[in-house]
Design a protein around this motif. Structure first.
Motif, mmCIF file in Angstrom:
data_model
loop_
_atom_site.group_PDB
_atom_site.id
_atom_site.type_symbol
_atom_site.label_atom_id
_atom_site.label_comp_id
_atom_site.label_asym_id
_atom_site.label_seq_id
_atom_site.Cartn_x
_atom_site.Cartn_y
_atom_site.Cartn_z
ATOM 1 N N THR A 50 101.257 13.730 60.205
ATOM 2 C CA THR A 50 100.609 14.315 61.379
ATOM 3 C C THR A 50 99.220 13.709 61.477
ATOM 4 O OG1 THR A 50 101.801 16.388 60.973
ATOM 5 C CG2 THR A 50 99.945 16.473 62.494
ATOM 6 N N THR A 83 95.822 13.319 64.389
ATOM 7 C CA THR A 83 95.239 13.635 65.696
ATOM 8 C C THR A 83 94.405 12.501 66.256
ATOM 9 O OG1 THR A 83 93.296 14.648 64.678
ATOM 10 C CG2 THR A 83 95.176 16.105 65.181
ATOM 11 N N SER A 131 91.755 11.143 64.650
ATOM 12 C CA SER A 131 90.491 11.043 63.923
ATOM 13 C C SER A 131 90.665 11.713 62.564
ATOM 14 C CB SER A 131 89.345 11.698 64.702
ATOM 15 O OG SER A 131 89.583 13.079 64.852
#
Length: 134
Positions: free
Chosen positions: A64, A66, A68
């Motif tokens: 997983t 995002t 950043s």
């Protein structure tokens, strides 16, 4: 013609609820031979793009991210049920032919040569839009 992904779901099936690791050696050999013969037939027909068995979920990782920071990598997934994705066939065929191939794969032999009735999910691959369509 289109490309279809035939997903082999392993778990309790219509005619078999015995995990493969509990099958007799000769039944496992017959099942593998069936898969190899089907692959050879599809290759000879020009329909086979790829086919692979997958390692069990105990060796899988889920990532997983995002965009950043550091990606999160976890073990699994660990399905709640006894079902798991066991492998796939990628074929180049009509929908009707992909369904025929899925039916053939579903009838792979299990213990004592009885067709296992393994669920096979048939999914058409999407094509990206041409850059001129964007």
């Amino acid at each position: 013609m289109a490309k279809f992904l035939l997903l082999m779901n392993y778990g309790p099936a219509a005619n078999c609820d015995v995990p493969m690791d509990q099958w007799a050696r000769e039944d496992i050999a017959a099942h593998i031979r069936f898969q190899q013969d089907l692959g050879k037939e599809l290759a000879e027909n020009g329909e086979l793009v790829d086919a692979q068995g997958l390692a069990g979920p105990e060796l899988a990782k889920t990532v997983t991210f995002t965009g950043s920071g550091t990606p999160v990598i976890t073990d699994g997934p660990f399905p709640e049920s006894k079902e798991l994705l066991a492998g796939y066939w990628l074929v180049d065929a009509t929908l009707e032919r992909a369904l025929e191939i899925a039916a053939q794969a579903s009838a792979a032999p299990g213990p004592n040569g009885v067709p296992i009735g393994q669920p096979i999910e048939v999914r058409e691959l999407m094509s990206a839009p041409a850059s001129t369509d964007l």
